[in-house]
Scaffold this motif. Structure first.
Motif, PDB file in Angstrom:
ATOM      1  N   GLY A  57      -4.348   0.722  15.829  1.00  0.00           N
ATOM      2  CA  GLY A  57      -3.373   1.046  17.187  1.00  0.00           C
ATOM      3  C   GLY A  57      -3.375   1.918  17.063  1.00  0.00           C
ATOM      4  O   GLY A  57      -2.365   2.216  18.698  1.00  0.00           O
ATOM      5  N   TYR A  58      -4.045   3.755  16.649  1.00  0.00           N
ATOM      6  CA  TYR A  58      -3.575   4.788  17.098  1.00  0.00           C
ATOM      7  C   TYR A  58      -4.600   4.829  18.111  1.00  0.00           C
ATOM      8  O   TYR A  58      -4.290   5.335  19.068  1.00  0.00           O
ATOM      9  N   VAL A  59      -5.721   4.176  17.845  1.00  0.00           N
ATOM     10  CA  VAL A  59      -6.869   4.259  18.704  1.00  0.00           C
ATOM     11  C   VAL A  59      -6.182   3.499  20.273  1.00  0.00           C
ATOM     12  O   VAL A  59      -6.671   3.760  21.405  1.00  0.00           O
ATOM     13  N   ASN A  60      -5.563   1.626  20.103  1.00  0.00           N
ATOM     14  CA  ASN A  60      -4.708   1.150  21.302  1.00  0.00           C
ATOM     15  C   ASN A  60      -3.767   2.213  22.117  1.00  0.00           C
ATOM     16  O   ASN A  60      -3.677   2.283  22.769  1.00  0.00           O
ATOM     17  N   GLU A  61      -2.570   2.514  21.185  1.00  0.00           N
ATOM     18  CA  GLU A  61      -1.806   4.099  21.859  1.00  0.00           C
ATOM     19  C   GLU A  61      -2.881   4.522  22.686  1.00  0.00           C
ATOM     20  O   GLU A  61      -2.167   5.022  23.460  1.00  0.00           O
ATOM     21  N   SER A  62      -3.512   5.765  22.187  1.00  0.00           N
ATOM     22  CA  SER A  62      -3.814   6.594  22.724  1.00  0.00           C
ATOM     23  C   SER A  62      -5.126   6.040  24.488  1.00  0.00           C
ATOM     24  O   SER A  62      -4.631   6.513  25.012  1.00  0.00           O
ATOM     25  N   ARG A  63      -5.527   4.873  23.749  1.00  0.00           N
ATOM     26  CA  ARG A  63      -6.270   4.079  25.132  1.00  0.00           C
ATOM     27  C   ARG A  63      -5.798   3.854  26.146  1.00  0.00           C
ATOM     28  O   ARG A  63      -5.206   4.044  27.125  1.00  0.00           O
ATOM     29  N   LYS A  64      -3.701   3.455  25.543  1.00  0.00           N
ATOM     30  CA  LYS A  64      -2.331   3.248  27.060  1.00  0.00           C
ATOM     31  C   LYS A  64      -2.399   3.961  27.063  1.00  0.00           C
ATOM     32  O   LYS A  64      -1.960   4.599  28.972  1.00  0.00           O
ATOM     33  N   ARG A  65      -2.091   5.355  26.711  1.00  0.00           N
ATOM     34  CA  ARG A  65      -1.625   6.787  27.870  1.00  0.00           C
ATOM     35  C   ARG A  65      -2.849   7.234  27.786  1.00  0.00           C
ATOM     36  O   ARG A  65      -1.749   7.715  29.827  1.00  0.00           O
ATOM     37  N   HIS A  66      -3.433   7.576  28.047  1.00  0.00           N
ATOM     38  CA  HIS A  66      -4.669   7.900  28.386  1.00  0.00           C
ATOM     39  C   HIS A  66      -5.056   7.086  30.107  1.00  0.00           C
ATOM     40  O   HIS A  66      -4.630   7.853  31.652  1.00  0.00           O
ATOM     41  N   VAL A  67      -5.424   5.938  30.040  1.00  0.00           N
ATOM     42  CA  VAL A  67      -4.959   4.693  31.234  1.00  0.00           C
ATOM     43  C   VAL A  67      -4.082   4.486  32.430  1.00  0.00           C
ATOM     44  O   VAL A  67      -3.727   4.951  33.207  1.00  0.00           O
ATOM     45  N   ALA A  68      -2.696   5.130  31.537  1.00  0.00           N
ATOM     46  CA  ALA A  68      -1.474   5.516  32.027  1.00  0.00           C
ATOM     47  C   ALA A  68      -1.461   6.533  32.982  1.00  0.00           C
ATOM     48  O   ALA A  68      -0.635   7.228  33.861  1.00  0.00           O
ATOM     49  N   SER A  69      -2.505   7.783  32.615  1.00  0.00           N
ATOM     50  CA  SER A  69      -1.808   8.997  32.993  1.00  0.00           C
ATOM     51  C   SER A  69      -2.959   9.252  34.132  1.00  0.00           C
ATOM     52  O   SER A  69      -2.709   9.676  35.331  1.00  0.00           O
ATOM     53  N   HIS A  70      -3.514   8.224  34.767  1.00  0.00           N
ATOM     54  CA  HIS A  70      -4.744   7.682  35.768  1.00  0.00           C
ATOM     55  C   HIS A  70      -3.821   7.664  37.365  1.00  0.00           C
ATOM     56  O   HIS A  70      -3.935   7.915  37.959  1.00  0.00           O
ATOM     57  N   ALA A  71      -2.439   6.476  36.635  1.00  0.00           N
ATOM     58  CA  ALA A  71      -1.951   6.023  37.580  1.00  0.00           C
ATOM     59  C   ALA A  71      -1.264   7.176  37.990  1.00  0.00           C
ATOM     60  O   ALA A  71      -0.078   7.660  38.875  1.00  0.00           O
ATOM     61  N   ASN A  72      -0.944   8.584  37.017  1.00  0.00           N
ATOM     62  CA  ASN A  72      -0.291   9.441  37.805  1.00  0.00           C
ATOM     63  C   ASN A  72      -0.188  10.461  36.887  1.00  0.00           C
ATOM     64  O   ASN A  72      -0.414  10.916  36.116  1.00  0.00           O
ATOM     65  N   PRO A  73      -1.492  11.101  38.006  1.00  0.00           N
ATOM     66  CA  PRO A  73      -2.603  12.286  36.848  1.00  0.00           C
ATOM     67  C   PRO A  73      -1.463  13.928  36.950  1.00  0.00           C
ATOM     68  O   PRO A  73      -2.138  14.693  36.346  1.00  0.00           O
TER      69      PRO A  73
END
Length: 76
Positions: A57-73
């Motif tokens: 779950g921790y990896v999944n949340e970190s993954r989602k947060r990182h991918v979202a950062s590409h949409a909003n640099p």
């Protein structure tokens, strides 16, 4: 470019744990041929980010947060 960071599960020896190997929330195997999930990992296609931890779950949340950062640099 759309980046992805797929989540993968791994056994203690580093081999991939296939999706058909189901586990309890703590990572104990429910599949008779599975030694158990030792860790989960996500690697982004941007090439600069990877995250590995015992907690799926921790990896999944970190993954989602990182991918979202590409949409909003500008995001932290």
């Amino acid at each position: 470019m759309t980046h992805r960071a797929p989540l993968t599960n791994h056994h203690t020896d580093g081999t991939p744990c296939p999706p058909e190997h189901k586990h309890t929330a703590s990572g104990k195997p429910l599949h008779p041929d599975c030694p158990g999930r030792a860790y989960s990992q996500a690697v982004c296609t941007c090439g600069t980010w990877t995250f590995k931890d015992r907690g799926k779950g921790y990896v999944n949340e970190s993954r989602k947060r990182h991918v979202a950062s590409h949409a909003n640099p500008a995001a932290p």
